[in-house]
Every structure is written in C-alpha cells, then in structure tokens.
Enzyme design. Structure first.
Site, PDB file in Angstrom:
ATOM      1  CG  HIS A  98      -1.821   1.203   1.270  1.00 46.82           C
ATOM      2  ND1 HIS A  98      -3.000   1.215   0.572  1.00 46.82           N
ATOM      3  CD2 HIS A  98      -1.711   2.399   1.862  1.00 46.82           C
ATOM      4  CE1 HIS A  98      -3.594   2.390   0.745  1.00 46.82           C
ATOM      5  NE2 HIS A  98      -2.831   3.135   1.529  1.00 46.82           N
ATOM      6  CG  ASP A 177     -12.079   4.651   6.061  1.00 43.81           C
ATOM      7  OD1 ASP A 177     -11.440   5.370   6.859  1.00 43.81           O
ATOM      8  OD2 ASP A 177     -11.882   4.657   4.840  1.00 43.81           O
ATOM      9  NE  ARG A 184      -9.889  11.539   9.574  1.00 44.77           N
ATOM     10  CZ  ARG A 184      -9.108  10.737   8.856  1.00 44.77           C
ATOM     11  NH1 ARG A 184      -9.567   9.579   8.420  1.00 44.77           N
ATOM     12  NH2 ARG A 184      -7.881  11.078   8.578  1.00 44.77           N
ATOM     13  CB  SER A 199      -8.474   6.057   7.778  1.00 46.94           C
ATOM     14  OG  SER A 199      -8.890   6.122   6.437  1.00 46.94           O
ATOM     15  CE  LYS A 203      -8.861   3.327   3.443  1.00 46.12           C
ATOM     16  NZ  LYS A 203      -9.356   4.686   3.499  1.00 46.12           N
TER      17      LYS A 203
END
Ligand code: URA
Ligand code: CA
Length: 461
Positions: A98, A177, A184, A199, A203
């Site tokens: 990621h 999320d 946010r 967050s 995922k």
C-alpha cells in the site's frame, strides 16, 4: 402513547449523554477502552451517534491523540463495521502493498506482476485516483478491455491460476471509514496520525493478506510534508499491522517530486512496462526493488530482503516479470499486445513542449503542482464520480539535480486536440511554477529515507 413518547426521548437523551461523556473523556486526555471505542463507531454507523458528536470526538482525537491500544481498537472497530475478505482459501503466503499516495507512483503496476513472478501471491484490491494523486484501477483500465470489477470468484480464480489479480475494492468494506473520512474531510480532522493510520490500516486489514509492505510518502506531494512526521505515521501504521498479527514493513520514501517521468494513466502504464523490461526511470525502479525485495522476503521466497531484490532483478532480466504482466492483462480481459505496442494504448493527439526560460540546476519539482496540473488536463478527478481521460498527462523531461539550459524542454504536456488554448496555458504555467532552479549544482536527496522492519526496528538512511 404519551408515556412511550417520553421514554423514547429519554433513550435518545441517554445515548447522547453517554457519547458526551466519551467525548469529554478524550477531550481531557484520558484513554478510552476498546468497548467505548466500539460503542462510538457502531453508534456512528447505525446513526445513533450523530455527525456533530463524532465531529467533536475526532477533533478531540486531533488534539489529544490516541495511544497504541486505542488506535488498534479504532482500526478493528472500523474493520468490523463491514464485510471482510478472506484470502485463506488461496494458495501461498499472500502479500499486499500500500502507498499513502503520490504523483506518478506506478509502483503497484510494476510490483504485482514482478513479485508474482517470484512465486509470491499478490491478491490486490485497489482504489481510484482522488485529488492530485492517481489510482491503480484508473491506470490499468487505460489498457483496452482490462476489467477491474471482478466478482469474488473471478478474483480467486485469477489468483489461483496466475498468482496475481488486481480488482476494485468493494463498496461493502469499512463503511465506518467511508462515513468518518467524509466527516473528517469537512471538519479539518484529516491530518491526524492516529486517524489516518486507522483509516488506511482498516482497509488493509479488512482484506486477509498475511503480510503487508507499506510505502509511506513524505514531501510536497504527500500527506506528510516532513520526514519525521512520515516516520511517525509509518510507526503508527506498522504498529497496527503487528498488533493485528500481520507481518508489516513500512518504507518511507520521498514524494517531493513525482516518481518516474510520467504522470497520467496510459503514460504510467507505458512507464510500468518499461520498468518491467529493465528500461524504466531509475527512481521508479529503485523504489519497486526496495518494496518488492521486502514483499519477496515476507512472502517466504528469499532469506533476506536484499536477496529478494536480486531475485527481482533476475526476473526483469530474463523476461519473466513482463511475461507475468501479459498473463495478468490477458486474465483480466485486457489486450496484452499493448506490452509490445504502445500505440494500442490511448494516446493524446497533442504534445506541447515546455521550454525552460531559466538556466541552472533544478533544486525542486513540486509533485503537488504537477499532480494538480495532470488532473486539470483530465488525468484525474476533482470529485469522486468525475470521468477521467486515460490518454492525457505530463511527461517530465527534467527532474531534481538535472542541469538545464535556456530553451531546453523540461516537460511535455500530453493533451487532446480539443483541449483549449486557455487550459494549456494555465497548465503550462502551473508546471513551470513547480520547477525551481539554483545556480550551483544540486544533488537529489536519497529517494528512500528509511524503513521500519517487521520487528518494529527503525532504520534511517
Ligand atoms: N488515506 C486514507 O485512506 N485515509 C486517511 O485518513 C488519509 C489518507
Ligand atoms: Ca510515473
């Protein structure tokens, strides 16, 4: 009836009071228990905790932070708010990667086939581009026919058969999320390290990979503008991963300037293919080998990450990596001939060369500005459902450290024939303003700033 009505008001009031207490507890700097965090997140998704209370809570977190246990509990609560994807039935050690988001970051397109060619299973669920950064799905979909909306069965079959697949992350993962991020975004609470790390990691944890390699970006084009903050984010994310029982490594890499030469969807597919042939830009290759070396090591196919990197270099040299990319394209319905013939990819009709008005050495090339310029051309989205144009983008001919003479081409705008003169001029101005020069020579700072290994030990370059 009247009594019932009063009772219901009382219940709602009690719930609000209870939430009030939790907000107050965090506001005063105390730690919440796992049960309390679950209650907040569950209530928020159900609707019994209203936006205004959750907004106050996230602001309290922004100022007071969360400790490691609270951050892990928040991440788990977000994971548990929706579906999770089990990869247990798939063969091998599943390794995911990621990136916290960058400009021209084509590493996933390179790493999925490259690491799969080393025998590590890469079952990748990706997102689309938003803001000034690009998305893997958008890039892959510029290959004619390529499908990313795979069913669970098609995804599993591809992974079993060729050891890799890239698909769109479903809508049913981490609903908490989605709701929290939107909140946010409008309450100035995005850039809180515990909230960002929960967050992102939610995922990742919702998808059952065994190991995870994180690329945490720092610099002008990243969330974290300075390296110390990026290490802090990396530490928080890797801590969540380890806390959840996943082997997690975080690499901290510079995103001051875009990665590689290309920013734009089909342009980045070309760049990924060149990299799989061993002919890509040096910075992109360096980062792919660094991240990939760890993926191969965590996937159990090398006894150290350095050996992992050597294996990947061999797979690039002997053509196995490129062959794996062809398999992947073909398996997902794409035209694999694009690998040998770039003219089959969407191409922009117009190439507008930007020539330098200055002379000197490039000391800065603002990735945020280049990303934004590419989005203005149509390569990305301003809003979630905007269409994108796969053909357009920017090719950077000069990067940090390069010497430039007056009149030399620094960048090329790839535009459509119908793109207005006005847009091209404003994009040109934006690109020019991204470049900064100095009279004396400039050495580009190292791309890799450091990493946090699977035991949590930190290495600073
Ligand atoms: N990316 C995410 O997915 N979440 C954040 O909070 C920030 C960046
Ligand atoms: Ca690039």
């Amino acid at each position: 009836m009247k009594v019932l009505f009063i009772d219901r008001c009382q219940v709602v009031k009690d719930a609000h009071m209870r939430t009030y207490d939790l907000i107050l507890k965090k506001r005063s700097g105390q730690a919440l228990s796992e049960a309390e965090i679950n209650e907040l997140v569950e209530g928020y998704v159900k609707g019994s905790v209203p936006d205004y209370q959750m907004a106050a809570f996230t602001m309290a977190v922004f100022f007071q932070g969360l400790n490691d246990d609270e951050t892990l509990a928040l991440t788990r609560a977000i994971v548990n708010s929706g579906e999770t994807i089990d990869l247990e039935h798939l063969p091998g050690v599943k390794v995911d990667k990621h990136s916290t988001g960058g400009v021209g970051d084509t590493t996933t397109l390179v790493l999925v086939p490259l690491v799969a060619a080393a025998g590590v299973t890469v079952a990748k669920l990706s997102g689309r581009g938003l803001g000034h950064t690009g998305g893997t799905l958008d890039k892959l979909e510029s290959i004619p026919g390529f499908r990313t909306g795979l069913s669970n069965d098609a995804f599993s079959e591809a992974v079993k058969e060729i050891g890799a697949a890239v698909a769109a992350q479903g809508q049913n993962l981490v609903p908490a999320d989605q709701k929290l991020y939107a909140l946010r975004d409008v309450t100035a609470t995005v850039d809180s390290i515990p909230l960002i790390s929960a967050s992102i990691m939610a995922k990742k944890l919702a998808i059952g990979a065994d190991a995870l390699v994180l690329d945490v970006k720092t610099g002008a084009g990243a969330f974290m503008k300075d390296t110390e903050k990026a290490f802090e984010l990396a530490r928080a994310m890797a801590g969540i991963g380890r806390g959840a029982g996943r082997e997690t490594v975080a690499v901290i890499s510079r995103m001051d300037q875009p990665l590689g030469k290309a920013a734009g969807n089909a342009l980045e597919v070309q760049e990924a293919i060149l990299t799989l042939r061993g002919k890509g830009p040096a910075d992109l290759e360096e980062l792919c080998l660094k991240l990939g070396g760890w993926m191969v090591y965590l996937g159990g196919k090398a006894d150290c990450p350095e050996r992992g990197q050597e294996i990947l270099k061999e797979l690039i040299e002997n053509g196995a990596a490129l062959a794996k990319f062809k398999e992947l394209i073909s398996k997902q319905g794409g035209d694999l001939r694009v690998v040998d013939d770039f003219s089959l990819l969407p191409g922009a009709e117009r190439q507008i060369e930007l020539k330098s008005k200055d002379e000197g050495h490039i000391r800065a090339l603002d990735a945020f500005k280049i990303g934004s310029a590419a989005v203005s051309l149509g390569a990305g989205r301003g809003k979630k459902d905007d269409p994108i144009d796969p053909a357009v983008g920017i090719t950077l001919e000069k990067k940090i450290g390069d010497k430039v003479e007056v009149g030399q081409v620094i960048a090329v705008i790839q535009a459509r024939s119908e793109t207005s003169r006005f847009l091209i001029d404003s994009v040109g101005k934006m690109i020019r303003s991204a470049y900064q020069y100095s009279a004396g020579s400039v050495t580009a700072p190292p791309l890799i700033c450091g990493w946090i290994d699977q035991k949590g030990d930190e290495h600073h370059v």
